[in-house]
Design an enzyme around this catalytic site. Structure first.
Site, short mmCIF file in Angstrom:
data_model
loop_
_atom_site.label_atom_id
_atom_site.label_comp_id
_atom_site.label_asym_id
_atom_site.label_seq_id
_atom_site.Cartn_x
_atom_site.Cartn_y
_atom_site.Cartn_z
N LYS A 128 -13.96 3.21 14.73
CA LYS A 128 -13.76 5.54 14.83
C LYS A 128 -14.49 6.50 13.86
O LYS A 128 -14.95 7.20 13.83
CB LYS A 128 -12.98 5.22 15.89
CG LYS A 128 -11.77 4.99 14.68
CD LYS A 128 -10.77 7.00 13.50
CE LYS A 128 -9.74 6.24 12.79
NZ LYS A 128 -9.53 7.37 11.78
N GLY B 237 0.91 -1.58 -0.09
CA GLY B 237 0.01 0.14 -0.18
C GLY B 237 0.61 1.61 0.04
O GLY B 237 1.30 1.37 0.20
N SER B 238 0.55 2.22 -0.92
CA SER B 238 1.55 3.49 -0.10
C SER B 238 0.29 4.94 -0.45
O SER B 238 0.96 5.65 -1.38
CB SER B 238 2.35 3.15 -1.56
OG SER B 238 1.31 3.04 -3.14
N TRP C 226 -1.38 7.20 4.04
CA TRP C 226 -0.68 7.32 4.95
C TRP C 226 0.48 5.86 5.20
O TRP C 226 1.08 5.44 5.32
CB TRP C 226 -2.02 5.59 5.97
CG TRP C 226 -1.27 5.55 7.95
CD1 TRP C 226 -2.09 4.51 8.07
CD2 TRP C 226 -0.91 5.71 8.72
NE1 TRP C 226 -1.17 3.65 9.40
CE2 TRP C 226 -0.63 4.80 9.96
CE3 TRP C 226 -0.26 7.04 8.58
CZ2 TRP C 226 0.12 4.73 10.81
CZ3 TRP C 226 0.74 7.10 10.57
CH2 TRP C 226 0.56 6.35 11.38
N ARG D 41 -10.48 12.94 7.41
CA ARG D 41 -11.09 12.85 6.71
C ARG D 41 -13.00 12.63 6.38
O ARG D 41 -13.38 13.16 5.22
CB ARG D 41 -10.45 11.93 4.95
CG ARG D 41 -8.86 12.21 4.70
CD ARG D 41 -8.99 10.97 3.92
NE ARG D 41 -8.62 9.89 4.66
CZ ARG D 41 -7.59 8.75 4.80
NH1 ARG D 41 -6.78 8.76 3.29
NH2 ARG D 41 -7.04 7.24 5.10
P1 NAD Z 1 -5.52 6.51 1.11
O1 NAD Z 1 -7.02 6.59 0.84
O2 NAD Z 1 -4.47 7.65 0.99
O3 NAD Z 1 -5.15 5.77 -0.34
C1 NAD Z 1 -5.75 5.47 -1.34
C2 NAD Z 1 -4.70 4.15 -1.91
O4 NAD Z 1 -5.76 2.92 -2.53
C3 NAD Z 1 -3.80 4.64 -2.99
O5 NAD Z 1 -2.87 3.89 -2.87
C4 NAD Z 1 -4.31 3.45 -4.24
O6 NAD Z 1 -2.85 3.73 -5.00
C5 NAD Z 1 -4.84 2.33 -3.55
N1 NAD Z 1 -6.24 2.21 -4.68
C6 NAD Z 1 -7.09 2.89 -5.19
N2 NAD Z 1 -7.34 1.64 -6.28
C7 NAD Z 1 -6.81 0.60 -5.49
C8 NAD Z 1 -7.64 -0.39 -6.44
N3 NAD Z 1 -8.27 -0.47 -7.29
N4 NAD Z 1 -7.21 -1.62 -6.03
C9 NAD Z 1 -5.50 -1.41 -4.89
N5 NAD Z 1 -5.89 -0.10 -4.50
C10 NAD Z 1 -6.41 1.07 -4.82
O7 NAD Z 1 -4.47 5.40 1.76
P2 NAD Z 1 -4.32 5.28 3.69
O8 NAD Z 1 -4.19 6.57 4.21
O9 NAD Z 1 -3.31 5.50 3.36
O10 NAD Z 1 -5.06 4.20 3.87
C11 NAD Z 1 -4.80 2.86 4.67
C12 NAD Z 1 -4.93 2.11 5.37
O11 NAD Z 1 -5.07 2.89 6.74
C13 NAD Z 1 -6.81 3.09 6.06
O12 NAD Z 1 -7.55 2.10 6.43
C14 NAD Z 1 -7.13 4.01 6.38
O13 NAD Z 1 -8.28 3.52 7.18
C15 NAD Z 1 -5.71 3.53 7.71
N6 NAD Z 1 -5.56 5.19 7.92
C16 NAD Z 1 -4.99 6.15 7.45
C17 NAD Z 1 -4.69 6.75 7.84
C18 NAD Z 1 -4.61 8.65 7.41
O14 NAD Z 1 -4.49 9.64 8.52
N7 NAD Z 1 -4.72 8.77 6.09
C19 NAD Z 1 -3.92 7.69 9.18
C20 NAD Z 1 -4.59 6.17 9.99
C21 NAD Z 1 -4.84 5.07 9.74
P1 13P Z 2 -9.86 9.63 8.02
O1 13P Z 2 -9.34 8.39 7.76
O2 13P Z 2 -10.49 9.94 8.83
O3 13P Z 2 -8.89 10.26 7.80
O4 13P Z 2 -8.57 8.86 9.42
C1 13P Z 2 -7.47 9.02 9.80
C2 13P Z 2 -7.23 8.58 11.00
O5 13P Z 2 -7.52 6.84 11.03
C3 13P Z 2 -6.39 8.88 11.79
O6 13P Z 2 -6.18 8.20 13.19
#
Ligand code: NAD
Ligand code: 13P
Length: 348
Positions: free
Chosen positions: A204, A10-11, A14, A268
């Protein structure tokens, strides 16, 4: 000592922030190989392949612009090639994509492989709700720990102080993962509660949708605090009712009350839910317009949780989760988000 070969699956926002931490930490600790593969869902950005941009400029310009990634993090567009020979997998992608990724990886991993899931979501199947860590574990036949916390990616990427929680079953895994993630600004606490950590992270996001709706309605701070409190109570009740062995202390770790707070103010899900109220546009349209390819998890999780509760006649026992579902999917006007959401205690 075996050398641990780490692969990040994943990229996104996060995934890229955590790649910065992992890239640096593998260079510091002798048990890790210094090169880290990162599977990137390939796409064209400004006429170039995203993998090429990351490997040349060392910035994920689409999902984490402005942040330099360590040069030992190598972007790979094929997930099987990225994970070849990896002994430590870090799953960090929106939960809707995990099924297809596991299918591709099935049968390709070395026997000593282990994983940690940073995914905040759950999976629903005919038998009920299953945890994403369990789904990965059963599909790939590997042990899976979890990491979740008050970790808004952009703030972690800026190196602002925060905490996170790792849930483990095997103590050596807990300690190894702490080495992989802990930094002076990203403090890791490890707890023997894989499911508790994970369930907090998934649920959450549903509460964050409610918080955003309350913001859109301009109800103020007291209402949002009430949403957070009732949300926390429903998260705890849900986890205790449907999962075995979740520890009450886990809700006081970063993955619990701290993540709930940050997500209801800065996430978000909150932001898009607020816009849902103020613009009247549907969530899927707003996700595309506002998030530049990033994904929402709260609306999907609200639906999954509701399917699970409704099938058991228990939707009324979780009124806040149910109200979020009704506003998102059944056209309940947003102003009813706080209607009859008094916390319902489990009898006895
Ligand atoms: P993101 O929402 O930023 O990105 C979406 C990702 O999905 C991209 O890397 C994209 O290339 C990929 N994608 C799009 N279409 C796809 C497909 N068909 N198949 C596979 N991949 C595809 O992702 P994120 O923020 O890295 O979130 C990943 C996890 O981490 C989530 O469960 C999120 O809740 C959790 N998380 C996010 C944050 C944050 O602040 N962003 C913080 C903590 C945890
Ligand atoms: P959102 O996906 O709502 O941005 O939450 C980010 C998150 O999990 C912070 O800990």
């Amino acid at each position: 000592m075996t050398t641990e070969k780490v692969c990040i699956i994943g990229s996104g926002n996060w995934g890229s922030a955590i790649a910065k931490i992992i890239g640096r930490n593998v260079s510091k600790h002798a048990e890790f190989s210094t090169e880290v593969n990162m599977w990137v869902y390939e796409e064209q950005v400004n006429g170039r392949r995203l993998t090429e941009i990351i490997n040349t400029d060392h910035i994920n310009v689409k999902y984490l612009p402005g942040i330099k990634l360590p040069e030992n993090v190598i972007a790979v567009p094929d997930v099987k090639a990225a994970a070849a020979n990896a002994t430590t997998l870090v799953f960090v992608l929106p939960h809707q994509f995990i099924g297809s990724i596991c299918k591709q990886l099935k049968g390709t991993l070395p026997p000593n492989c282990k994983a940690i899931s940073l995914i905040k979501g759950v999976s629903v199947n005919a038998d009920g709700i299953s945890m994403i860590s369990d789904l990965i574990s059963s599909e790939l036949d590997i042990e899976v720990s979890t990491l979740s916390g008050a970790n808004i990616s952009s703030e972690v990427a800026e190196e602002n102080f925060c905490e996170t929680t790792i849930g483990y079953r095997i103590p050596e895994h807990g300690h190894l993962f702490k080495k992989l993630f802990h930094t002076e600004y990203f403090h890791v606490n490890i707890v023997p509660d894989v499911h508790g950590v994970e369930m907090c992270g998934a649920l959450k996001n549903v509460v964050a949708i409610a918080a955003g709706i309350v913001d859109g309605l301009k109800l103020g701070n007291n209402s949002k605090a009430a949403i957070i409190r009732i949300g926390l109570m429903e998260m705890k009740k849900f986890s205790e009712s449907f999962l075995e062995g979740v520890a009450v202390e886990t809700f006081f770790e970063s993955c619990g009350v701290a993540d709930l707070t940050t997500t209801c103010y800065g996430g978000r899900n909150r932001k898009v839910a607020e816009a849902f109220v103020t613009t009247g546009k549907p969530f899927d349209v707003l996700e595309k317009e506002m998030l530049n390819g990033q994904k929402l998890q709260g609306t999907i999780t609200a639906k999954e949780v509701n399917e699970f509760l409704s099938a058991r006649g228990l939707a009324d026992d979780f009124p806040l989760f149910t109200r979020v579902y009704q506003v998102c999917y059944e056209n309940l006007p947003a102003k009813y988000i706080t209607h009859d959401i008094e916390f319902v205690k489990t009898p006895g």
